[in-house]
Design a protein around this motif. Structure first.
Motif, short mmCIF file in Angstrom:
data_model
loop_
_atom_site.label_atom_id
_atom_site.label_comp_id
_atom_site.label_asym_id
_atom_site.label_seq_id
_atom_site.Cartn_x
_atom_site.Cartn_y
_atom_site.Cartn_z
N VAL A 21 7.97 -12.76 9.30
CA VAL A 21 6.96 -12.74 9.74
C VAL A 21 6.25 -11.49 9.56
CG1 VAL A 21 5.34 -13.07 11.79
CG2 VAL A 21 7.17 -14.67 11.33
N ASN A 22 5.25 -11.32 9.34
CA ASN A 22 4.54 -9.88 8.77
C ASN A 22 3.38 -9.70 9.79
OD1 ASN A 22 4.35 -7.27 7.75
ND2 ASN A 22 3.18 -8.02 6.21
N LEU A 23 3.18 -8.78 10.45
CA LEU A 23 2.00 -8.26 11.49
C LEU A 23 1.70 -6.67 11.24
CD1 LEU A 23 3.48 -9.97 14.70
CD2 LEU A 23 1.81 -10.98 12.93
N GLY A 24 0.46 -6.54 11.38
CA GLY A 24 -0.11 -5.34 11.02
C GLY A 24 -1.61 -5.05 11.33
N PHE A 25 -1.92 -3.58 11.04
CA PHE A 25 -2.94 -3.07 11.39
C PHE A 25 -3.49 -2.33 9.94
CE2 PHE A 25 -5.62 0.57 12.40
CZ PHE A 25 -6.85 0.11 12.85
N GLY A 26 -4.57 -2.17 9.48
CA GLY A 26 -5.02 -1.39 8.36
C GLY A 26 -6.67 -0.76 8.44
N ALA A 27 -6.90 0.09 8.08
CA ALA A 27 -8.17 0.56 7.92
C ALA A 27 -8.53 1.01 6.49
CB ALA A 27 -8.39 1.61 8.75
N ASP A 28 -9.68 0.64 5.92
CA ASP A 28 -10.07 1.22 4.52
C ASP A 28 -11.18 2.31 4.88
OD1 ASP A 28 -8.42 -0.59 3.46
OD2 ASP A 28 -10.01 -1.82 2.65
N PHE A 29 -11.24 3.36 4.15
CA PHE A 29 -12.05 4.35 4.26
C PHE A 29 -12.88 4.30 2.64
CE2 PHE A 29 -9.10 5.40 7.27
CZ PHE A 29 -9.92 5.60 8.51
N SER A 39 2.13 3.34 5.58
CA SER A 39 1.88 3.78 4.24
C SER A 39 0.40 4.05 4.23
CB SER A 39 1.84 2.56 3.17
OG SER A 39 0.97 1.57 4.09
N ALA A 40 0.02 4.84 3.07
CA ALA A 40 -1.15 5.29 2.72
C ALA A 40 -1.37 5.14 0.90
CB ALA A 40 -1.57 6.67 2.91
N GLY A 41 -2.43 4.79 0.64
CA GLY A 41 -2.71 4.62 -0.77
C GLY A 41 -4.15 4.45 -1.15
N LEU A 42 -4.46 3.93 -2.56
CA LEU A 42 -5.81 3.60 -2.82
C LEU A 42 -6.06 2.18 -3.05
CD1 LEU A 42 -5.77 6.24 -6.01
CD2 LEU A 42 -6.72 6.76 -3.78
N VAL A 43 -7.45 2.07 -2.58
CA VAL A 43 -7.93 0.59 -2.79
C VAL A 43 -9.17 0.62 -3.53
CG1 VAL A 43 -9.41 1.16 -0.52
CG2 VAL A 43 -8.84 -1.31 -1.24
N LEU A 44 -9.42 -0.77 -4.39
CA LEU A 44 -10.35 -0.62 -5.30
C LEU A 44 -10.96 -1.96 -4.89
CD1 LEU A 44 -12.19 -0.34 -7.93
CD2 LEU A 44 -10.54 -1.52 -9.12
N HIS A 45 -12.42 -1.79 -4.35
CA HIS A 45 -12.97 -3.21 -4.14
C HIS A 45 -13.95 -3.29 -4.79
CE1 HIS A 45 -16.19 -0.84 -1.91
NE2 HIS A 45 -15.49 0.13 -1.80
N GLY A 78 -11.60 3.92 -2.42
CA GLY A 78 -11.15 4.24 -1.09
C GLY A 78 -9.67 4.56 -0.78
N VAL A 79 -9.47 4.95 0.31
CA VAL A 79 -8.23 5.22 0.74
C VAL A 79 -7.93 4.25 1.99
CG1 VAL A 79 -6.75 6.79 2.19
CG2 VAL A 79 -8.31 7.68 0.43
N ARG A 80 -6.70 3.58 1.83
CA ARG A 80 -6.10 2.52 2.88
C ARG A 80 -5.03 3.23 3.55
NH1 ARG A 80 -5.87 -3.43 0.78
NH2 ARG A 80 -7.87 -3.31 1.58
N LEU A 81 -5.06 3.05 4.73
CA LEU A 81 -4.07 3.15 5.76
C LEU A 81 -3.63 1.87 6.53
CD1 LEU A 81 -5.28 6.61 7.35
CD2 LEU A 81 -4.10 6.28 5.23
N GLU A 82 -2.33 1.60 6.45
CA GLU A 82 -1.59 0.62 7.17
C GLU A 82 -0.33 0.67 8.00
OE1 GLU A 82 -2.95 -3.37 4.66
OE2 GLU A 82 -0.90 -2.54 4.25
N LEU A 83 -0.53 0.00 9.09
CA LEU A 83 0.93 0.11 9.87
C LEU A 83 1.23 -1.48 10.11
CD1 LEU A 83 -0.25 2.72 12.76
CD2 LEU A 83 1.54 3.00 10.96
N SER A 84 2.63 -1.76 9.72
CA SER A 84 2.98 -2.96 9.96
C SER A 84 4.35 -3.29 10.32
CB SER A 84 2.74 -3.72 8.56
OG SER A 84 3.73 -3.22 7.49
N ALA A 97 -2.87 -0.19 -3.90
CA ALA A 97 -1.28 0.07 -4.34
C ALA A 97 -1.09 1.31 -3.29
CB ALA A 97 -1.23 0.75 -5.62
N SER A 98 0.16 1.41 -2.67
CA SER A 98 0.32 2.35 -1.40
C SER A 98 1.99 2.70 -1.65
CB SER A 98 0.18 1.91 -0.15
OG SER A 98 0.67 0.69 0.09
N ALA A 99 2.03 3.94 -0.91
CA ALA A 99 3.41 4.50 -0.75
C ALA A 99 3.61 4.84 0.60
CB ALA A 99 3.76 5.47 -1.76
N GLY A 100 4.66 4.66 1.26
CA GLY A 100 5.09 5.19 2.65
C GLY A 100 6.65 5.28 2.87
#
Length: 285
Positions: free
Chosen positions: A216-224, A276-282, A234-240, A44-47
């Protein structure tokens, strides 16, 4: 001799398997092929979002040094000004490759001239925007940019998806065909424009209300990530970028023109950029 031929293949297979270690034989068992690590991510994220224009200021009229300019407004320079963006994503992974389902929401206004609220005109202040909600949704795939191993601290990936965008405009926006712009003729005209048009024009403009467009949705993300055994947070950052055709459709044609004579002056793609930035549960390996 025939009996020997019938037994030769089973004997060769048995001889080969007898020389293979037990671990290797288990590894090559066709009924139990090796599997990539599986895991599920929920975030879940906000941005913030930034949208490009739905249309430019489009005028239809005539110009001459004798009468000046008389122009009819077909479209204003409309743009969606989104407020804070909220998103939820579910991703299922096997190794580097994953399936992604995403939904998002934003609310603010559809405005003329990139300003919500009252705007100043030659005839005085007027309402230059209407409230609007936007819902984004898509499904697609994702690819990790590095080889996956159990509970990596950093997991970068790219993603793509197909879906739609639904705009809920709180007040119907009618075509501005009643608006005209008149200018005086120049004092020293250098150009004379003559237009002998005998056929009337047919103008078709959609009334904006509840609008849905394929996107069409395109993007890049990274989980820490911080691993916590079989699960982690962790923390998830995405650009789309969510790309679709402009909801404002304008068609112009002569009254007796063929279908191929229709002109669409507002054919364009709208880009909805998101950070956007948010929390991720894996969960999983």
């Amino acid at each position: 001799m025939r009996a020997y031929d019938r037994l030769r293949l089973p004997l060769l297979v048995a001889f080969f398997l007898s020389g293979v270690p037990g671990n290797a034989a288990a590894q090559w068992d066709p009924s139990k092929p090796p599997r990539d690590p599986k895991h599920v991510d929920v975030s879940a994220s906000a941005g913030l979002r930034l949208s490009t224009d739905w249309s430019d200021l489009i005028l239809l009229g005539s110009v001459s040094p004798a009468t000046g300019a008389f122009e009819q407004v077909l479209a204003r320079d409309l743009v969606f000004l989104p407020g804070p963006a909220f998103d939820a994503t579910v991703m299922y992974w096997e190794g580097r490759y994953g399936f992604r389902a995403h939904g998002g929401f934003s609310r603010r206004c559809l405005a003329a001239g990139r300003r919500c609220g009252v705007i100043d005109t030659l005839n005085g202040p007027t309402q230059g925007s209407v409230d609007m909600d936007a819902a984004y949704y898509d499904v697609g795939g994702a690819i990790g940019l590095i080889e996956y191993h159990s509970n990596p601290p950093v997991w970068p990936y790219v993603f793509f998806g197909l879906g739609g965008v639904t705009y809920d405009i709180k007040q119907s926006v009618t075509p501005p065909l009643q608006m005209f712009i008149e200018r005086r003729p120049p004092s020293n005209p250098q150009v004379t424009i003559v237009n002998d048009r005998s056929q009337p024009l047919v103008i078709a403009i959609d009334e904006l209300g509840l609008e849905t467009r394929f996107a069409v949705n395109l993007g890049f993300g990274a989980d820490f990530r911080v691993p916590l055994g079989p699960a982690g947070v962790g923390v998830r950052l995405e650009l789309s970028d969510n790309i679709h055709e402009s909801p404002l459709d304008i068609q112009i044609a002569e009254l007796d023109a063929a279908f191929d004579g229709v002109v669409r002056p507002n054919v364009r793609l709208v880009h909805n950029l998101r950070a956007s930035a948010g929390l991720v549960l894996h969960c999983g390996r």
